[in-house]
Design an enzyme around this catalytic site. Structure first.
Site, PDB file in Angstrom:
ATOM      1  N   LYS A 129       3.470  10.003   8.646  1.00  0.00           N
ATOM      2  CA  LYS A 129       3.102   9.453   9.968  1.00  0.00           C
ATOM      3  C   LYS A 129       3.917  10.056  11.125  1.00  0.00           C
ATOM      4  O   LYS A 129       3.674  11.181  11.508  1.00  0.00           O
ATOM      5  CB  LYS A 129       3.253   7.929   9.942  1.00  0.00           C
ATOM      6  CG  LYS A 129       2.514   7.293   8.737  1.00  0.00           C
ATOM      7  CD  LYS A 129       1.421   6.399   9.128  1.00  0.00           C
ATOM      8  CE  LYS A 129       0.871   5.661   7.930  1.00  0.00           C
ATOM      9  NZ  LYS A 129      -0.492   5.246   8.037  1.00  0.00           N
ATOM     10  N   ASP A 141       9.533   3.481   0.096  1.00  0.00           N
ATOM     11  CA  ASP A 141       8.413   4.076   0.832  1.00  0.00           C
ATOM     12  C   ASP A 141       8.571   3.706   2.299  1.00  0.00           C
ATOM     13  O   ASP A 141       8.352   2.565   2.701  1.00  0.00           O
ATOM     14  CB  ASP A 141       7.089   3.545   0.266  1.00  0.00           C
ATOM     15  CG  ASP A 141       5.897   4.254   0.893  1.00  0.00           C
ATOM     16  OD1 ASP A 141       6.091   5.016   1.859  1.00  0.00           O
ATOM     17  OD2 ASP A 141       4.766   4.035   0.414  1.00  0.00           O
ATOM     18  N   TYR A 178       0.857  -1.186   0.000  1.00  0.00           N
ATOM     19  CA  TYR A 178       0.000   0.000   0.000  1.00  0.00           C
ATOM     20  C   TYR A 178       0.891   1.232   0.000  1.00  0.00           C
ATOM     21  O   TYR A 178       1.791   1.349   0.838  1.00  0.00           O
ATOM     22  CB  TYR A 178      -0.887  -0.011   1.254  1.00  0.00           C
ATOM     23  CG  TYR A 178      -1.813   1.168   1.375  1.00  0.00           C
ATOM     24  CD1 TYR A 178      -2.896   1.319   0.513  1.00  0.00           C
ATOM     25  CD2 TYR A 178      -1.631   2.128   2.375  1.00  0.00           C
ATOM     26  CE1 TYR A 178      -3.772   2.392   0.638  1.00  0.00           C
ATOM     27  CE2 TYR A 178      -2.509   3.199   2.506  1.00  0.00           C
ATOM     28  CZ  TYR A 178      -3.572   3.323   1.637  1.00  0.00           C
ATOM     29  OH  TYR A 178      -4.438   4.390   1.762  1.00  0.00           O
TER      30      TYR A 178
HETATM   31  C1  LIG Z   1       3.684   2.562   3.142  1.00  0.00           C
HETATM   32  C2  LIG Z   1       2.627   3.624   3.037  1.00  0.00           C
HETATM   33  N1  LIG Z   1       2.728   4.565   2.092  1.00  0.00           N
HETATM   34  C3  LIG Z   1       1.829   5.560   1.980  1.00  0.00           C
HETATM   35  C4  LIG Z   1       0.761   5.637   2.843  1.00  0.00           C
HETATM   36  C5  LIG Z   1      -0.232   6.747   2.718  1.00  0.00           C
HETATM   37  O1  LIG Z   1      -0.117   7.615   3.806  1.00  0.00           O
HETATM   38  P1  LIG Z   1      -1.335   8.567   4.218  1.00  0.00           P
HETATM   39  O2  LIG Z   1      -2.386   7.678   4.820  1.00  0.00           O
HETATM   40  O3  LIG Z   1      -0.734   9.523   5.211  1.00  0.00           O
HETATM   41  O4  LIG Z   1      -1.812   9.224   2.987  1.00  0.00           O
HETATM   42  C6  LIG Z   1       0.619   4.684   3.856  1.00  0.00           C
HETATM   43  C7  LIG Z   1      -0.510   4.746   4.790  1.00  0.00           C
HETATM   44  O5  LIG Z   1      -0.738   3.900   5.608  1.00  0.00           O
HETATM   45  C8  LIG Z   1       1.568   3.640   3.944  1.00  0.00           C
HETATM   46  O6  LIG Z   1       1.454   2.690   4.862  1.00  0.00           O
END
Ligand SMILES: Cc1ncc(COP(=O)(O)O)c(C=O)c1O
Length: 384
Positions: free
Chosen positions: A242, A215, A134
């Site tokens: 986060k 990521d 994700y």
């Molecule tokens: C690995 C990863 N990338 C991107 C995101 C997206 O972040 P946001 O929810 O702050 O848009 C998340 C969200 O859980 C994530 O786990």
């Protein structure tokens, strides 16, 4: 009329975030203090969700609140840059070794900006990413067949399949702007990527002139500079979010000055705004939260996570993850979620448990006992 009925009239399905929905409808939070959340019925739970891993110090940490309040009292957002974004970028540089940073308001936005940076820097179109990971909700990183999505130049490969990656790079390598990987994807089960695979992936990006993009939106908390440090590789780009916002909306990308040079304002540069990006409240809260989460605190929280995982495994609970991030395995995540909630533990809707520094040994004991009662081999089962 109940709040759920009111909600369903004004919000599709009754709430805003698909990711926190549990049928028939999740309870409403009214208060968070340290490791404890209270809902609108007065029920209290130990927060192992921590707003999907972002609240590294739990709720309403006094020093973070002071930093945010002090910043807000001087103005919450400006049509000018502020010193606070410089300070947070310097902190991120010092803790990661990554030279430059750009802020935004979510992890989703960070990944979008990362992809734009990769394409602008390389002049190539194709992004390689991996099934099951994700990366937020941008079109390029969700299923190309999902409703409303316009598929872009994206190749989705099975993670950990070096043959598939090698073949794809052989065929398309000269078009690949970046290979985007989450080294411990939560949605795919929170299983750390294989070190040999990551090394080979790194080498393939070098051979084909593609950028290596990691990521770290969830995994940043696991090491001072993010999980990639464990693998001994240097990413060209990272996305974070986060924990770096101290509980406020945030995202950021990091990279070398050269890779991020397309953002330097000039004719022909990438134009990327964001009315609330790098707002001083988020920047101040984030800097305080990160200062309070140095190497000693990271090591201790990871140790507690490892201990909890061992304890649960000894009781027959199937659990993945690393350090302060745990993922319970279950055939019925909704049933698990409610079973834990009713017994006083707030998890992610997929069985994710994210520890915070606000948790005491007594909280951790209670988490272990509750999870064991629900999922352990001698437990009561998942009855609500
Ligand atoms: C690995 C990863 N990338 C991107 C995101 C997206 O972040 P946001 O929810 O702050 O848009 C998340 C969200 O859980 C994530 O786990």
């Amino acid at each position: 009329m109940s709040v759920v009925d009111r909600a369903r009239r004004v919000l599709p399905g009754g709430s805003t975030r698909t990711t926190l929905f549990v049928p028939p409808h999740p309870p409403y939070a009214v208060r968070g203090e340290g490791a404890i959340v209270t809902d609108d019925t007065g029920h209290q739970v130990i927060d192992c969700n921590n707003n999907y891993t972002s609240l590294i110090h739990g709720h309403a940490h006094p020093e973070i609140l002071d930093a945010a309040t002090d910043a807000a009292q001087c103005g919450t957002a400006f049509g000018l840059p502020t010193h606070s974004e410089v300070a947070l970028a310097e902190h991120l540089r010092d803790r990661t070794g990554i030279e430059q940073w750009r802020f935004c308001n979510s992890g989703t936005e960070a990944v979008l900006m990362l992809l734009r940076a990769a394409r602008a820097h390389t002049g190539r179109d194709l992004i390689v990413r991996f099934e099951g990971s994700y990366h937020g909700t941008g079109d390029a990183v969700v299923s190309p067949t999902a409703p409303g999505v316009v598929p872009g130049s994206v190749l989705v490969l099975p993670q950990n399949d070096l043959g598939a990656l090698t073949a794809a790079m052989r065929e398309h390598g000269d078009r690949v702007a970046a290979v985007l990987i989450d080294l411990m994807p939560n949605r795919a089960g929170l299983i750390p990527a294989d070190a040999g695979y990551v090394e080979a992936l790194h080498d393939l990006t070098r051979q084909h002139g593609a950028l290596l993009a990691i990521d770290e939106v969830i995994t940043f908390r696991l090491r001072e500079g993010g999980l990639h440090q464990v693998y001994g590789i240097q990413p060209d780009l990272v996305s974070v979010g986060k924990v770096i916002g101290g509980g406020f909306p945030v995202g950021a990308i990091g990279g070398s000055a050269e890779v991020l040079s397309p953002f330097v304002p000039a004719p022909g540069a990438v134009s990327w705004g964001g009315t609330f990006s790098a707002n001083p409240v988020t920047m101040a809260a984030g800097l305080t939260a990160l200062r309070l989460f140095g190497p000693a605190q990271i090591t201790e929280l990871n140790r507690r996570g490892d201990e909890l995982r061992s304890r649960l495994r000894a009781e027959g609970v199937e659990v993945n993850g690393s350090g302060s991030l745990l993922r319970l395995r279950t055939a019925d995540p909704t049933e698990l979620w409610w079973s834990l909630y009713r017994r006083g533990v707030l998890a992610g809707t997929n069985g994710l448990l994210a520890l915070s520094t606000a948790m005491t040994p007594a909280h951790l004991d209670q988490i272990a006992e509750t999870v064991t009662a629900v999922l352990g081999r001698d437990g009561a089962g998942q009855q609500r």
